[in-house]
Design a protein around this motif. Sequence first.
Motif, mmCIF file in Angstrom:
data_model
loop_
_atom_site.group_PDB
_atom_site.id
_atom_site.type_symbol
_atom_site.label_atom_id
_atom_site.label_comp_id
_atom_site.label_asym_id
_atom_site.label_seq_id
_atom_site.Cartn_x
_atom_site.Cartn_y
_atom_site.Cartn_z
ATOM 1 N N THR A 78 113.108 27.436 71.049
ATOM 2 C CA THR A 78 112.653 26.881 69.763
ATOM 3 C C THR A 78 113.702 27.107 68.682
ATOM 4 O OG1 THR A 78 110.371 27.331 70.389
ATOM 5 C CG2 THR A 78 110.784 26.937 68.055
ATOM 6 N N TYR A 79 114.278 28.296 68.654
ATOM 7 C CA TYR A 79 115.311 28.600 67.660
ATOM 8 C C TYR A 79 116.544 27.722 67.852
ATOM 9 C CZ TYR A 79 112.487 32.772 66.825
ATOM 10 O OH TYR A 79 111.458 33.629 66.539
ATOM 11 N N ILE A 80 116.898 27.468 69.093
ATOM 12 C CA ILE A 80 118.064 26.620 69.367
ATOM 13 C C ILE A 80 117.802 25.199 68.894
ATOM 14 C CG2 ILE A 80 119.450 25.575 71.214
ATOM 15 C CD1 ILE A 80 119.135 28.245 72.729
ATOM 16 N N ILE A 81 116.614 24.682 69.159
ATOM 17 C CA ILE A 81 116.261 23.318 68.722
ATOM 18 C C ILE A 81 116.302 23.239 67.205
ATOM 19 C CG2 ILE A 81 114.374 21.629 68.613
ATOM 20 C CD1 ILE A 81 113.638 22.575 71.491
ATOM 21 N N LYS A 82 115.755 24.240 66.527
ATOM 22 C CA LYS A 82 115.769 24.245 65.058
ATOM 23 C C LYS A 82 117.193 24.328 64.527
ATOM 24 C CE LYS A 82 111.141 26.029 64.269
ATOM 25 N NZ LYS A 82 110.318 27.076 63.704
ATOM 26 N N GLN A 83 118.034 25.113 65.171
ATOM 27 C CA GLN A 83 119.424 25.242 64.755
ATOM 28 C C GLN A 83 120.151 23.907 64.889
ATOM 29 O OE1 GLN A 83 121.423 28.251 67.064
ATOM 30 N NE2 GLN A 83 121.959 29.431 65.252
ATOM 31 N N VAL A 84 119.971 23.238 66.021
ATOM 32 C CA VAL A 84 120.623 21.947 66.247
ATOM 33 C C VAL A 84 120.119 20.923 65.243
ATOM 34 C CG1 VAL A 84 120.823 20.022 67.885
ATOM 35 C CG2 VAL A 84 121.085 22.375 68.687
ATOM 36 N N THR A 85 118.804 20.899 65.005
ATOM 37 C CA THR A 85 118.216 19.953 64.054
ATOM 38 C C THR A 85 118.773 20.187 62.653
ATOM 39 O OG1 THR A 85 116.201 19.898 65.379
ATOM 40 C CG2 THR A 85 116.040 19.066 63.131
ATOM 41 N N LYS A 86 118.857 21.427 62.239
ATOM 42 C CA LYS A 86 119.377 21.756 60.910
ATOM 43 C C LYS A 86 120.844 21.349 60.799
ATOM 44 C CE LYS A 86 119.586 25.305 57.412
ATOM 45 N NZ LYS A 86 119.214 26.640 57.015
ATOM 46 N N THR A 87 121.621 21.598 61.845
ATOM 47 C CA THR A 87 123.032 21.212 61.840
ATOM 48 C C THR A 87 123.160 19.705 61.719
ATOM 49 O OG1 THR A 87 123.575 23.109 63.230
ATOM 50 C CG2 THR A 87 125.187 21.347 63.135
ATOM 51 N N LEU A 88 122.350 18.958 62.447
ATOM 52 C CA LEU A 88 122.404 17.496 62.379
ATOM 53 C C LEU A 88 122.000 17.007 60.984
ATOM 54 C CD1 LEU A 88 120.922 16.503 65.856
ATOM 55 C CD2 LEU A 88 123.309 16.383 65.131
ATOM 56 N N GLU A 89 120.980 17.629 60.390
ATOM 57 C CA GLU A 89 120.560 17.247 59.040
ATOM 58 C C GLU A 89 121.675 17.493 58.040
ATOM 59 O OE1 GLU A 89 117.010 19.504 58.305
ATOM 60 O OE2 GLU A 89 115.775 18.243 59.599
ATOM 61 N N GLN A 90 122.373 18.617 58.164
ATOM 62 C CA GLN A 90 123.470 18.926 57.242
ATOM 63 C C GLN A 90 124.626 17.966 57.415
ATOM 64 O OE1 GLN A 90 124.278 23.051 58.051
ATOM 65 N NE2 GLN A 90 122.661 23.770 56.655
ATOM 66 N N GLU A 91 124.866 17.511 58.612
ATOM 67 C CA GLU A 91 125.954 16.547 58.863
ATOM 68 C C GLU A 91 125.633 15.199 58.253
ATOM 69 O OE1 GLU A 91 126.651 16.402 63.054
ATOM 70 O OE2 GLU A 91 127.583 18.386 63.108
#
Length: 93
Positions: A78-91
């Motif tokens: 779950t933490y990995i998915i949230k991290q990837v999602t946040k990174t994509l949102e910031q990009e």
Amino acid sequence: MLEAEVVAGWKKKMEELCLSPDANLKWIQSWSAGVDNYALDKLATKQILLTSANGVHAYPISETIFALMLALTRKINTYIIKQVTKTLEQENL
């Protein structure tokens, strides 16, 4: 004529070459634990040693299983998915 005395790995199409009367083969090392697909009777007749990788992965597999169970109980996926999602949102900003 096969000059090699040792072969690592096996494919069915190697049988004719490796077990020919003039072959020098003395030992086959299997990459896997199972050796049912080998010509066991012919190997025994020609006194060719057959060894397998039986048990070689026991510790790495058990360690991986333990690590994955721990990761799931800690919800690391779950933490990995949230991290990837946040990174994509910031990009996308």
